[in-house]
Design an enzyme around this catalytic site. Structure first.
Site, PDB file in Angstrom:
ATOM      1  N   THR A  50      32.875  80.945  94.770  1.00  0.00           N
ATOM      2  CA  THR A  50      33.911  82.022  94.463  1.00  0.00           C
ATOM      3  C   THR A  50      33.788  83.074  95.167  1.00  0.00           C
ATOM      4  O   THR A  50      34.829  83.634  95.928  1.00  0.00           O
ATOM      5  CB  THR A  50      34.071  81.950  93.224  1.00  0.00           C
ATOM      6  OG1 THR A  50      34.100  80.940  92.348  1.00  0.00           O
ATOM      7  CG2 THR A  50      34.996  82.982  92.815  1.00  0.00           C
ATOM      8  N   THR A  51      32.460  83.685  95.533  1.00  0.00           N
ATOM      9  CA  THR A  51      32.257  84.681  96.112  1.00  0.00           C
ATOM     10  C   THR A  51      32.422  84.793  97.659  1.00  0.00           C
ATOM     11  O   THR A  51      32.668  85.520  98.261  1.00  0.00           O
ATOM     12  CB  THR A  51      30.694  85.076  95.853  1.00  0.00           C
ATOM     13  OG1 THR A  51      30.628  85.207  94.356  1.00  0.00           O
ATOM     14  CG2 THR A  51      30.208  86.516  96.268  1.00  0.00           C
ATOM     15  N   TYR A 113      43.952  75.417  87.332  1.00  0.00           N
ATOM     16  CA  TYR A 113      45.618  75.551  87.500  1.00  0.00           C
ATOM     17  C   TYR A 113      45.952  73.901  86.410  1.00  0.00           C
ATOM     18  O   TYR A 113      46.892  74.170  85.806  1.00  0.00           O
ATOM     19  CB  TYR A 113      45.821  75.531  88.882  1.00  0.00           C
ATOM     20  CG  TYR A 113      47.341  75.854  88.807  1.00  0.00           C
ATOM     21  CD1 TYR A 113      47.926  76.677  88.565  1.00  0.00           C
ATOM     22  CD2 TYR A 113      48.322  74.643  89.224  1.00  0.00           C
ATOM     23  CE1 TYR A 113      49.287  77.006  88.642  1.00  0.00           C
ATOM     24  CE2 TYR A 113      49.534  74.821  89.272  1.00  0.00           C
ATOM     25  CZ  TYR A 113      50.412  75.907  88.800  1.00  0.00           C
ATOM     26  OH  TYR A 113      51.480  76.181  89.055  1.00  0.00           O
ATOM     27  N   TYR A 139      29.890  73.840  87.451  1.00  0.00           N
ATOM     28  CA  TYR A 139      30.303  75.212  87.366  1.00  0.00           C
ATOM     29  C   TYR A 139      31.292  75.206  86.172  1.00  0.00           C
ATOM     30  O   TYR A 139      32.516  74.914  86.328  1.00  0.00           O
ATOM     31  CB  TYR A 139      30.787  75.492  88.574  1.00  0.00           C
ATOM     32  CG  TYR A 139      31.013  77.017  88.956  1.00  0.00           C
ATOM     33  CD1 TYR A 139      30.567  77.894  87.935  1.00  0.00           C
ATOM     34  CD2 TYR A 139      31.643  77.755  89.965  1.00  0.00           C
ATOM     35  CE1 TYR A 139      30.658  79.455  88.073  1.00  0.00           C
ATOM     36  CE2 TYR A 139      31.859  78.965  90.098  1.00  0.00           C
ATOM     37  CZ  TYR A 139      31.138  79.788  89.222  1.00  0.00           C
ATOM     38  OH  TYR A 139      31.516  81.165  89.285  1.00  0.00           O
TER      39      TYR A 139
END
Length: 325
Positions: A50-51, A113, A139
């Site tokens: 993500t980062t 999503y 995660y």
């Protein structure tokens, strides 16, 4: 604490992906930054998470990040490939290629999503874990994906021989304790503010955003916990508190981390890719106010902090768009 041998490391950096001002990957900057965080104490690096702006990286960029990380680390730290996809077939293909590129492990985010059922989540995890020989971290971050990995699903996933760990960004400490009691899974704190609380109940390590800026105090925290030295671990936690607040509170962690790293002169540009944008004036002011409260962080000299709000403004459209659905 789990009896499983930890193949990932303990101080894992959720690596930012340095970009040039026009939004292309700054490959020399990537090499420098990976070396910086390993030198500062990281024994694991999660690229393309993500980062790292996985949602707007292309698959070739993701695979090259694994290759570059593996080359720069030269055995000093494990290279874990993060991200994945909310399309199972795409995720399988990406992780297989990542394994060939040299990844030491994979981190699979809950499908986002789609909002699958727990059966769908479990099938997604199992099929990916079947497709690679690499150790797997699940995660769990429902704030981003829209769905949690429920306790019962974690217990079922833990029976897969390749699924060895969970990165927890859910913050349910009682559930973490239950899972640690019922399985051999390793837990990694996925919330910078809760790294020490996670470690105190048996987590194996952390996967941190703020560690991009200051890996050394996290190394000190982990080493102190390993030695049973709560006072030293708590001192590191307290030192980090205003920096964690600066990074994780006002804008997405990626945006703040790049803003701060650029202000320290450690990356060439604070640019992020759209739809992320740099901090607005009032957000930048909040980050800078928090930085003013940071003192005595080992390995970081904030007396040389020179933020550039103009350089950080807006977001970039790269020439080749990402392929993550």
């Amino acid at each position: 604490m789990s009896n499983v041998v930890n193949p990932f490391g303990q101080v894992l950096v959720a690596l930012i992906t340095p970009f040039t001002a026009d939004g292309e990957v700054d490959w020399p900057g990537v090499e420098k930054h990976i070396d910086d965080v390993i030198t500062a104490g990281a024994d694991g690096v999660v690229v393309t998470g993500t980062t790292g702006e996985t949602s707007t990286l292309t698959d070739p960029e993701k695979l090259r990040l694994v290759e570059v990380g593996k080359n720069v680390s030269a055995g000093r730290a494990k290279i874990i490939t993060g991200g994945g996809s909310n399309e199972t077939a795409h995720a399988i293909d990406l992780y297989r290629k990542s394994e060939k590129a040299g990844a030491d492990g994979v981190m699979i985010v809950t499908p986002y999503y789609n909002k699958p059922t727990q059966a769908g989540i479990l099938t997604h995890f199992r099929m990916i874990a079947d497709a690679t020989d690499l150790p797997v971290i699940l995660y769990d971050i429902p704030g981003r994906t829209g769905v949690p990995i429920k306790y019962e699903t974690i217990l079922r996933a833990a029976k897969h021989p390749n699924i060895l760990a969970v990165k927890d960004a859910k913050g349910d400490f009682s559930e973490v304790s239950r899972v640690l009691n019922q399985t051999d899974l390793l837990y990694f704190s996925g919330d910078d503010a809760n790294a020490l609380p996670h470690l105190s109940i048996g987590a194996a390590g952390l996967i941190g955003v703020t560690a991009n800026i200051a890996a050394t105090p996290y190394r000190q925290m982990i080493d102190a916990v390993n030695a049973g030295d709560l006072a030293t671990a708590t001192a590191a936690h307290m030192q980090l508190e205003p920096l964690v607040r600066a990074v994780m509170t006002h804008v997405p962690g990626t945006v703040a981390a790049k803003y701060i790293l650029h202000g320290l002169g450690r990356i060439g540009s604070p640019r992020v890719r759209l739809p992320l944008v740099g901090p607005e004036e009032w957000e930048a002011a909040q980050i800078e106010d928090e930085i003013d409260l940071v003192t005595n962080i080992p390995g970081v000299d904030f007396s040389n902090f020179r933020p550039d709000r103009n350089a950080a403004a807006g977001g970039a459209l790269p020439q080749v768009h990402g392929t993550t659905r």
